[in-house]
Scaffold this active site. Sequence first.
Site, PDB file in Angstrom:
ATOM      1  N   ASP A 531      22.272  -6.757  12.110  1.00 19.70           N
ATOM      2  CA  ASP A 531      21.558  -7.647  13.035  1.00 19.70           C
ATOM      3  C   ASP A 531      20.664  -6.797  13.935  1.00 19.70           C
ATOM      4  O   ASP A 531      20.756  -5.564  13.936  1.00 19.70           O
ATOM      5  CB  ASP A 531      22.602  -8.414  13.860  1.00 19.70           C
ATOM      6  N   GLU A 534      15.030  -5.475  13.827  1.00 25.93           N
ATOM      7  CA  GLU A 534      13.563  -5.627  13.713  1.00 25.93           C
ATOM      8  C   GLU A 534      12.796  -4.329  14.019  1.00 25.93           C
ATOM      9  O   GLU A 534      11.707  -4.188  13.455  1.00 25.93           O
ATOM     10  CB  GLU A 534      13.088  -6.757  14.631  1.00 25.93           C
ATOM     11  N   ASP A 607      18.148 -16.890  14.815  1.00 23.18           N
ATOM     12  CA  ASP A 607      18.715 -17.644  15.939  1.00 23.18           C
ATOM     13  C   ASP A 607      18.082 -19.028  16.067  1.00 23.18           C
ATOM     14  O   ASP A 607      17.219 -19.275  16.920  1.00 23.18           O
ATOM     15  CB  ASP A 607      18.527 -16.858  17.240  1.00 23.18           C
TER      16      ASP A 607
END
Length: 934
Positions: A531, A534, A607
Amino acid sequence: MWRLALSSSRSPQSLIVSESDAGAKNLGKPVEDEAVDKNIFKDCSKIAFYRRQKQQLSKKSTYRALLDSVTAGKESTRFQIINEAAKVPLLAEVYGIEGNIFRLKINEETPLKPRYEVPDVLTSKPSTVRLISCSGDTGSLVLANGKGDLKCHITANPFKIDLVSEEDVVMSINSLGQLYFEQLQIPPKQRATKENEEDTSDDTTQENQEELGLWEEKFRNFVDVKDNGPASIGLDFSLHGFEHVYGIPQHAESHQLKNTSDGDAYRLYNLDVYGYKIHDKMGIYGSVPYLLAHKLGRTLGIFWLNASETLVEINTEPAVKYALTQTGPVAAKQKVRSQTDVHWMSESGIIDVFLLTGPTPSDVFKQYSYLTGTQAMPPLFSLGYHQCRWNYEDEHDVKAVDAGFDEHDIPYDVMWLDIEHTEGKRYFTWDKKRFPNPKRMQELLRSKKRKLVVISDPHIKIDPDYLVYAKAKEQGFFVRNHEGGDFEGVCWPGLSSYLDFTSPKVRQWYSSLFAFSVYQGSTDILYIWNDMNEPSVFRGPELTMQKNAIHHGNWEHRELHNIYGFYQQMATAEGLIQRSKGKERPFVLTRSFFAGSQKYGAVWTGDNTAEWSYLKISIPMLLTLSVTGISFCGADVGGFIGNPEAELLVRWYQAGAYQPFFRGHATKDTKRREPWLFGEEHTQLIQEAIRERYTLLPYWYSLFYSAHVASQPVMRPLWVEFPDELETFGVEDEYMLGSALLVHPVTEPKATVVDVFLPGSNEVWYDSKTFSHWKGACTVKIPVALDTIPVFQRGGSVVPIKTTIGRSTGCMTDSPYGLWVALSTKGSAVGEFYLDDGHSFQYLHQKQFLHRKFSFASGVLTNSCADKRGHYPSKCVVEQILVLGLKKHPSSVTSHSPDGKAQPVAFTYCAKTSTLNLEKFSLNIGADWKVQIQ
């Protein structure tokens, strides 16, 4: 200045507090609890290379090809391109690649320093096909593949390439003159004389320098210093006859790409966007710079291999079917073709683009996977249901939730633990108070043949006593800042450094951390969730890493931003394979991704929010991922943010059960929402949805095998299965699972009826619950109650199922099979079935698998071998067969085993629904046999 406020919200935006809020007492309260604050992120007007390209292209400066410079090598044909304004030549290379693919590369012929070319995405060096130079006039060059049915027609002045298929121009490159290439320059401080400085740019004023962001770019309170100066690229592609284009995930947008306008483009820039806005072109967690175009008779693909920030403009001019021309008493009818223009712009790198020429959707999928790899074959357990929350509090909580599934007879396969399971957000550790005996907890799950997934993010807490940090610091394994020290940013642990996964040495070291001897408390049922990769940096520009951070090879982060998460998933998957000494398949879920991520595991849509609109948008988002190579994808069931009402939660479970990755997830400040907490009625409905998923596991697994070996998406938009039916091209509220099942999730509250489009004028469709049937090419109004999700089986298909459900996939290994046989209008059906051990690589290395073919014709159902290379002993039997669309009552049914023995089969026939149910028999799933209906 921006400052950090610690917060209980998952949102990184909630950690951004303005200077004026510094004295507030409630700094822990989220600033944006359920919606994205778009001011944190750039739009096109804030992106300097976009402004520069739009300004320069308005001046209509054109390139021309110097065809007297053409050289033909073993792999490519090369020639120079020059712009009269710049007067510095570019080098163009055209490659023919196996499988009807063309590659075009454009780079500076002699750059000041090397420009970044994306490594590691292509599966191997593509096999090139020698292009044959055909005769062209003095102002053009024609290159053809060996068959001569595909040609590149290169025009010299102005430079343009036409891709010609059977004398039809299907694509033109640079026909709009939008080729743009900023050549690397000597930094102003290093220029020897004022004349050199003046020669570099037409716009030398300080004001213009700042506006165009040549050497510095400002956004909010951040300044991006660009040592290499402006280096952006761009190119246009005109798709002739095409109105429908798809791809370039990830955006919370429609499946069919929309027209853009000035200041509005699809952005490919991986960002942590909590509660992302839907129907928006802003970049979110992943980027696949790959676009597909489809029309009647042809599918094309454009794969723009660039990992820097990229913008894509789209302009579709629809077909005007008949243009009237006054040529007499009766106006002549002249067909006018539609056209879609696609303009790619990237901040840096080179132009490296692959043209996939199809001609069918299936061909394009194979061409793309030939370049970037097919979907990894998942372990069987990962196709079951996953239960996740930020966070399950402790071992007792895990035990109680696990028991709750058994108590309510709901199957599930995987328990997930978020960041709170660690010791102070130090990955590869366990909170000793909450999880004092993680192995014991895993043994409890193992006893029910279940698994555990834990999170591992790329940020590493700065703590000299934290072994992972200390080792990485000592070895120089972190991304560096502009000044040469370790890059430091804020994420969940507080101040952190970020592992440089672009380095092969870092990836190798990171992979070693998953060894059982290193990762204390881990076992072979523990798998990984990547997670925040990015990467997410809470106080960075746009909540990510500064673009001038330095990676392995001294490449700036701007060059490779979109591929950072790809590399973490690669290293994680390799680590899980290594810990089993190469024997076991990994399972890795990633939030950030790039082209080729399908080789390493699964992706989810990030999300999302517990609202009906997010349930609805999940369908086109997953379809877009699916057609761009990433079949193993899903959306958080129920919505990550907020509290879903019971009806929404039920509808989301029903939808998720028919989507590839099936996980329930919620953020920590939401109410608990395990499936049994919404009353008996809703518990039963969720139970039914999950059990339907497990019933179909043999079909799911067979579809993933097809994705793995034949590049066919698991979840398919209707146009993929019905490429010659225009009515399917814009449908995105329903989809196909493989070629046999059509699914139309209910995405509106209090729905009592849904309009389902059933494609195919020669098709027949069967309701999977009522067995009612309809002819295709029509829209049907289907009544729906809360227990209904419209699912239809296509006539002519055979779907394998499990007839009994266990509490996990592992508990169902030896349970019997059934077959759903749906007859076509001609009374026939075909289907496939794939089986292996579900977890190892033996299917690949030792050919330990079964691949069977079922066919029904002239009243006989046959089970035969589809791939004789495979061998896998299975005790499983087929004990039930349901035949839909059988129009007459049989007089007898007999089974014929391989030894020639005929046995009568008990059956019931319903004339009202034309269904034949065969039961109480036992035929080995892996043996040749026939069932004859007379």
